[in-house]
Design a protein around this motif. Structure first.
Motif, PDB file in Angstrom:
ATOM      1  N   THR A  22       0.855  -1.184   0.000  1.00  0.00           N
ATOM      2  CA  THR A  22       0.000   0.000   0.000  1.00  0.00           C
ATOM      3  C   THR A  22       0.894   1.239   0.000  1.00  0.00           C
ATOM      4  N   CYS A  23       0.331   2.355  -0.439  1.00  0.00           N
ATOM      5  CA  CYS A  23       1.079   3.613  -0.452  1.00  0.00           C
ATOM      6  C   CYS A  23       1.380   4.002   0.994  1.00  0.00           C
ATOM      7  N   PRO A  24       2.546   4.509   1.305  1.00  0.00           N
ATOM      8  CA  PRO A  24       3.619   4.914   0.407  1.00  0.00           C
ATOM      9  C   PRO A  24       4.633   3.818   0.100  1.00  0.00           C
ATOM     10  N   MET A  25       4.433   2.603   0.620  1.00  0.00           N
ATOM     11  CA  MET A  25       5.409   1.532   0.393  1.00  0.00           C
ATOM     12  C   MET A  25       5.518   1.145  -1.079  1.00  0.00           C
ATOM     13  N   THR A  26       4.477   1.408  -1.853  1.00  0.00           N
ATOM     14  CA  THR A  26       4.551   1.066  -3.276  1.00  0.00           C
ATOM     15  C   THR A  26       5.711   1.806  -3.940  1.00  0.00           C
ATOM     16  N   GLY A  49      -4.387  -1.149  -8.004  1.00  0.00           N
ATOM     17  CA  GLY A  49      -5.110  -0.173  -7.198  1.00  0.00           C
ATOM     18  C   GLY A  49      -4.950   1.230  -7.740  1.00  0.00           C
ATOM     19  N   ALA A  50      -5.943   2.064  -7.464  1.00  0.00           N
ATOM     20  CA  ALA A  50      -5.963   3.424  -8.000  1.00  0.00           C
ATOM     21  C   ALA A  50      -4.799   4.268  -7.484  1.00  0.00           C
ATOM     22  N   ASP A  51      -4.499   4.200  -6.192  1.00  0.00           N
ATOM     23  CA  ASP A  51      -3.422   5.025  -5.647  1.00  0.00           C
ATOM     24  C   ASP A  51      -2.058   4.659  -6.241  1.00  0.00           C
ATOM     25  N   PRO A  52      -1.663   3.386  -6.219  1.00  0.00           N
ATOM     26  CA  PRO A  52      -0.376   3.057  -6.833  1.00  0.00           C
ATOM     27  C   PRO A  52      -0.317   3.399  -8.329  1.00  0.00           C
ATOM     28  N   ARG A  53      -1.426   3.191  -9.042  1.00  0.00           N
ATOM     29  CA  ARG A  53      -1.433   3.489 -10.485  1.00  0.00           C
ATOM     30  C   ARG A  53      -1.227   4.978 -10.743  1.00  0.00           C
ATOM     31  N   ALA A  54      -1.656   5.825  -9.828  1.00  0.00           N
ATOM     32  CA  ALA A  54      -1.463   7.266  -9.987  1.00  0.00           C
ATOM     33  C   ALA A  54      -0.138   7.731  -9.394  1.00  0.00           C
ATOM     34  N   ASN A  55       0.198   7.237  -8.210  1.00  0.00           N
ATOM     35  CA  ASN A  55       1.327   7.772  -7.461  1.00  0.00           C
ATOM     36  C   ASN A  55       2.693   7.252  -7.893  1.00  0.00           C
ATOM     37  N   VAL A  56       2.805   5.975  -8.200  1.00  0.00           N
ATOM     38  CA  VAL A  56       4.112   5.420  -8.551  1.00  0.00           C
ATOM     39  C   VAL A  56       4.648   6.037  -9.848  1.00  0.00           C
ATOM     40  N   PRO A  57       3.852   6.097 -10.921  1.00  0.00           N
ATOM     41  CA  PRO A  57       4.382   6.743 -12.137  1.00  0.00           C
ATOM     42  C   PRO A  57       4.733   8.214 -11.912  1.00  0.00           C
ATOM     43  N   ARG A  58       3.898   8.924 -11.181  1.00  0.00           N
ATOM     44  CA  ARG A  58       4.157  10.345 -10.939  1.00  0.00           C
ATOM     45  C   ARG A  58       5.450  10.536 -10.146  1.00  0.00           C
ATOM     46  N   ALA A  59       5.629   9.753  -9.100  1.00  0.00           N
ATOM     47  CA  ALA A  59       6.830   9.881  -8.279  1.00  0.00           C
ATOM     48  C   ALA A  59       8.085   9.505  -9.070  1.00  0.00           C
ATOM     49  N   ALA A  60       8.004   8.485  -9.902  1.00  0.00           N
ATOM     50  CA  ALA A  60       9.152   8.091 -10.728  1.00  0.00           C
ATOM     51  C   ALA A  60       9.498   9.206 -11.714  1.00  0.00           C
ATOM     52  N   ALA A  61       8.489   9.775 -12.341  1.00  0.00           N
ATOM     53  CA  ALA A  61       8.716  10.874 -13.288  1.00  0.00           C
ATOM     54  C   ALA A  61       9.280  12.096 -12.570  1.00  0.00           C
ATOM     55  N   ASP A  62       8.792  12.382 -11.376  1.00  0.00           N
ATOM     56  CA  ASP A  62       9.288  13.516 -10.592  1.00  0.00           C
ATOM     57  C   ASP A  62      10.777  13.361 -10.275  1.00  0.00           C
TER      58      ASP A  62
END
Length: 87
Positions: A22-26, A49-62
């Protein structure tokens, strides 16, 4: 993609499965995997899941990594393809 086999996956240097996290561990798991790879290496991340699908790509791109692709699997998870920055 039904019954996906290893040979069907994009060319990659490492793959991780964070569907049980679960986020933020993803993103923590994704970042640790990226940190262990050389610049320009490709990481496949299976997530769900919706949160990892949104947050992991964004954080990697950031962090400057290149998002190469994301595709859905029949079980509701997805594969995110990331190239580590620096190449």
């Amino acid at each position: 993609m039904q019954d996906m086999k290893i040979a069907d996956l994009p060319v990659h240097d490492r793959a991780i499965d964070i569907t049980g996290e679960t986020c933020p561990m993803t993103f923590v798991r994704t970042r640790l995997a990226l940190d262990s790879l050389p610049d320009g290496a490709v990481l496949l991340v299976r997530l769900k899941g919706a949160d990892p699908r949104a947050n992991v790509p964004r954080a990697a791109a950031d962090q400057g990594h290149d998002l190469l692709d994301m595709f859905d699997l029949d079980d509701g998870s997805a594969i995110l393809v990331i190239r580590k920055a620096g190449a």
